[in-house]
Design a protein around this motif. Structure first.
Motif, PDB file in Angstrom:
ATOM      1  N   ILE B 338      71.782  -9.490  29.385  1.00 29.12           N
ATOM      2  CA  ILE B 338      71.473  -8.264  28.353  1.00 29.12           C
ATOM      3  C   ILE B 338      71.588  -8.707  26.813  1.00 29.12           C
ATOM      4  O   ILE B 338      70.805  -8.771  26.023  1.00 29.12           O
ATOM      5  N   GLU B 340      71.639 -11.655  25.558  1.00 30.28           N
ATOM      6  CA  GLU B 340      70.698 -12.747  25.227  1.00 30.28           C
ATOM      7  C   GLU B 340      69.295 -11.955  24.780  1.00 30.28           C
ATOM      8  O   GLU B 340      68.837 -12.549  24.063  1.00 30.28           O
ATOM      9  N   ILE B 341      69.075 -11.134  25.624  1.00 34.84           N
ATOM     10  CA  ILE B 341      67.547 -10.732  25.108  1.00 34.84           C
ATOM     11  C   ILE B 341      67.770  -9.721  23.939  1.00 34.84           C
ATOM     12  O   ILE B 341      66.869  -9.605  22.826  1.00 34.84           O
ATOM     13  N   ARG B 342      68.811  -9.228  23.784  1.00 32.13           N
ATOM     14  CA  ARG B 342      69.084  -8.091  22.366  1.00 32.13           C
ATOM     15  C   ARG B 342      69.264  -9.112  21.382  1.00 32.13           C
ATOM     16  O   ARG B 342      68.545  -8.765  20.166  1.00 32.13           O
ATOM     17  N   ALA B 344      67.594 -12.104  21.107  1.00 28.52           N
ATOM     18  CA  ALA B 344      66.233 -12.490  20.896  1.00 28.52           C
ATOM     19  C   ALA B 344      65.479 -11.451  19.867  1.00 28.52           C
ATOM     20  O   ALA B 344      64.652 -11.861  19.165  1.00 28.52           O
TER      21      ALA B 344
END
Lengths: 351, 463
Positions: B338, B340-342, B344
């Motif tokens: 989670i 990691e995607i935030r 990004a």
């Protein structure tokens, strides 16, 4: 609507009836399309340095955590063209997952779910009275599970009264016990009872309180889909299945489990094969990966389920779940959700 | 090393416990206590415990060697376990016991021996004019401890306090967590078999009503560590006469003042923060979930996070986290995914650093100061705050549930910070780096460690 995606969806629709030799090629093509048309996914892929130019196998594409559907609009469908949205059903989460749909994506969802359901649950000789322990679709328009049940109901040409669920005053799913009991007791045709684990607990509690032991006609089946979401006490799966078999008067072998989620368009079942492991259909490939290394685990080892679902054409096909499973060949045994949000200091380890 | 069958927890795993076995064990304990323990002096306990702790610090002590050999069974790497045990036993000195007794029992008299115990060893003065000394204390006859499972310190500490009050004791460990407390109890047995005979250690999965009812029926005092639900459930099962001391779920965090973050000083602070994250793999209530770093220093909170990541990477080489369960590992992997995607999508407000190819350590920097529960096992949040006031507002959701705040700030600023934190409700304030090393005098959840166990007799004389 985007013609390229619609064309691709049509091809996946055809691929659903084919063997899986075409899977990797289709998966890579879909990754390229989603990279192009899903901005949030493109961003994520870029940061990870994984693009259609350097990915050669579907297992190499960036897998999006299912939880990201709560925070980002992971959709190829432009905002103005979305006709439906499915929310995840957890009650304790602050924000639900959102899976956006349009006419074409729903059509593919329906085709995919029906093919899987037909093969795994109905079987070749199925002729059932359908009983669905969930509210009717117009009351639960944002539930992908109810949409699935409704698709099944239409395919089986069952009446709308097959839905015996309702909402209680707190807005939670409940069962209209009178309707359920009536349906379970009527007729000699085998019954097919569909519901969530927590709905079955509600039903079993009701039957136990009233000291009712039913005996469904021979050939009756139950399909249970996981998750309690704090809506009932949680029972270990074996105990739940034992009680279902006991109170409904069917054999335990006739209790089928489904594994699905609102972020996906295809489901896994533990019934289509003799070994009773879970399998996705050929157009959705699952891998069990080590949470430590992210690599696929060995046979019999435990890891997180990740799925590449070709039927998720209009959102993201590559989904990393938070569910643990044991790898069994091409299939898996489901363990369930790791306790994620749970704080774990001195206190939570007493059990 | 073969441990003899002294305790129920020594029985082979296939042995099943019955309520009768529990009741009989309780009666034996009480009998043994009457015979071997009740009339011993507090000083003799201190002498024994201080000596035992000294032994545990000795690398040749067989029990210590055995614990370290079997580190994998405890869920910790050898190095982590070694450091944890050293930090625990280091506290158990005569001086520290003396300070504890002075703090808790003051000038009162031990009712069972008639001794003053604040270190003077005087007999109770008789007659008029001695009203100041006219108090007695006595410990409960029989204590039951319901231990939580993640780190051994609370269970071992309960046994130590129980010996000081000269109580018979039954320690019920959470399933899979009895090894270290059992080893500690064996070391007591080995040092003084008669004392060992006043202890019982057992292990079963919480909630076995028939066993627990048999146990509670004999107890005078029950101490328990656990979730609020566990504590409520235990409290509900206790006979009214039984005293209950429940220690609920608590969380902790660190605070680094910006003005302290300069030059080589920052490295020391980062190292101290890493000590707290690495200690017992962050699994205790005293371990930090979040390190709040004040903005305005030469080292920004984000840079601090990066430095902490480097430090954790280097700690991993010497003091590895070790293996954890698939569930714990999955929790970290999912949480990382989670972030990691935030990161990004909003790299300016979220950044992450992590061990490659494992979940051994993770640092998440978030500009959002809201308190976050970590999934632990060396998963730490670094958050930026302008000042302590903003921190306390951000942590409002856990107000009343905070145990320890570890502080790194200029010396002269600390008293004021401490006063504010105390007013807010934190129950312990300590230097960053010492969060998992409370002194013997530490008041768990703000309650007196011995004072809550003993019963007083006030003796009033005519003046």
């Amino acid at each position: 609507m985007n013609a390229e995606l619609i064309n691709f969806a049509a091809r996946v629709g055809r691929a659903i009836s084919q063997d899986k030799s075409v899977f990797n090629a289709l998966a890579l093509e879909l990754f390229a399309l989603q990279f192009q048309y899903n901005p949030a996914y493109q961003r994520f892929s870029d940061v990870k340095g994984l693009t259609p130019d350097n990915v050669r196998h579907w297992t190499e594409v960036p897998f999006v955590p299912a939880g990201a559907f709560k925070e980002l609009e992971l959709s190829c469908i432009p905002a103005g063209e979305r006709t439906d949205v499915f929310y995840s059903s957890g009650t304790t989460e602050q924000k639900p997952s959102r899976h956006f749909h349009c006419r074409e994506s729903l059509a593919l969802y329906e085709k995919s779910l029906w093919k899987g359901f037909e093969r795994n649950v109905i079987g070749p000789f199925g002729n059932y009275d359908l009983i669905i322990l969930a509210p009717r679709p117009r009351l639960a328009a944002h539930s992908s599970l109810v949409h699935m049940f409704e698709t099944v109901r239409r395919q089986l040409a069952a009446p709308e009264t097959a839905f015996v669920g309702k909402f209680d005053c707190a807005g939670a799913w409940a069962i209209d016990f009178e309707a359920a009991l009536g349906a379970l007791r009527t007729g000699d045709k085998p019954k097919l009872v569909l519901g969530t684990a927590f709905s079955f607990v509600h039903l079993l509690d009701f039957l136990a309180e009233n000291n009712l032991h039913l005996r469904l006609p021979d050939g009756s089946r139950v399909m249970e889909t996981g998750g309690y979401k704090n809506r009932s006490r949680a029972l270990p799966k074996a105990e739940l299945h034992f009680l279902i078999a006991q109170f409904l008067g069917i054999s335990r072998e006739q209790v089928i489990c489904e594994y699905g989620m609102s972020e996906l368009s295809s489901q896994a079942y533990d019934f289509g094969n003799r070994d009773r492991h879970f399998y996705f259909p050929s157009w959705a490939q699952a891998q069990i990966v080590s949470p430590e290394t992210g690599r696929e685990v060995g046979e019999g080892e435990t890891g997180l389920i990740r799925i590449f679902d070709l039927a998720n054409v209009f959102s993201v096909a590559a989904i990393q779940t938070e569910d643990l499973a044991i790898r069994r060949g091409e299939g898996f045994d489901l363990i369930g959700r790791a306790a994620l949000a749970e704080p774990r200091g001195c206190s939570l380890m007493t059990a | 090393m073969n441990l003899p069958n002294y305790f129920l927890a020594d029985l082979p795993p296939e042995a099943t416990l019955s309520p009768l076995m529990i009741s009989e064990a309780c009666l034996t304990l009480k009998r043994n206590r009457e015979q071997y323990l009740a009339n011993r002096s507090l000083q003799s306990m201190v002498t024994l415990l201080a000596k035992l702790a000294e032994n545990w610090m000795d690398s040749e002590f067989p029990f210590r060697k055995f614990a370290l050999e079997r580190a994998a069974d405890t869920g910790f790497s050898r190095a982590t376990l070694q450091r944890g045990l050293d930090n625990f036993f280091r506290q158990l000195t005569r001086e520290n016991f003396r300070a504890l007794i002075a703090q808790e029992l003051g000038d009162a008299t031990d009712a069972s021996t008639g001794r003053l115990e604040a270190g003077q060893g005087n007999r109770l003065p008789h007659g008029r004019g001695s009203a100041l000394n006219s108090r007695f204390w006595r410990g409960p006859e029989f204590q039951v401890h319901i231990g939580a499972g993640n780190i051994p310190n609370p269970a071992m500490m309960s046994l130590i306090f129980g010996l000081l009050t000269r109580s018979a004791q039954f320690l019920k460990c959470a399933s899979g967590s009895s090894f270290l407390p059992r080893l500690f109890a064996h070391s007591i047995y080995d040092a003084d078999a008669k004392l060992g005979m006043c202890l019982e250690i057992a292990e079963w999965r919480g909630g076995k009503a028939e066993l627990e009812n048999a146990l509670f029926a004999e107890a005078d005092c029950v101490t328990a560590t656990g979730s609020d639900e566990t504590l409520d459930s235990i409290r509900g099962k206790l006979p009214g006469r039984v005293r209950f001391l429940g220690y609920g779920h608590r969380v902790s965090f660190g605070f680094v003042a910006g003005e302290n973050l300069f030059g080589s000083h920052s490295s020391k602070i980062v190292s101290a923060a890493a000590d707290d994250v690495v200690a017992w793999n962050q699994l205790g209530c005293l371990s930090p979930h979040v390190i709040y770093v004040q903005t305005g220093g030469i080292v920004s909170p984000e840079l601090f996070a990066q430095m902490l990541a480097d430090e954790l990477a280097s700690r991993e080489r010497n003091e590895p986290r070790g293996e954890i369960s698939a569930e714990e590992s999955a929790a970290i992997a999912s949480r990382r995914a989670i972030y990691e995607i935030r990161a990004a999508h909003s790299p300016e407000s979220t950044r992450h650093w992590r061990s490659e190819g494992s979940t051994a350590w993770t640092v998440i920097f978030e500009a959002d100061p809201r308190f976050q529960l970590s999934c632990l096992n060396r998963f730490i949040y670094v958050k930026s705050v302008p000042d302590l006031k903003a921190l306390l507002e951000s942590a409002d959701a856990v107000r009343g549930k905070v145990s320890t705040v570890g502080i790194a700030a200029p010396e002269e600023a600390i008293p004021e910070l401490a006063a504010k934190l105390a007013h807010w409700g934190a129950t312990r304030i300590c230097p960053l780096g010492q969060m998992q090393n409370p002194p013997l005098t530490w008041r768990h959840d703000g309650r007196p460690p011995l004072g809550d166990l003993v019963v007083w007799t006030d003796f009033e004389v005519e003046l």
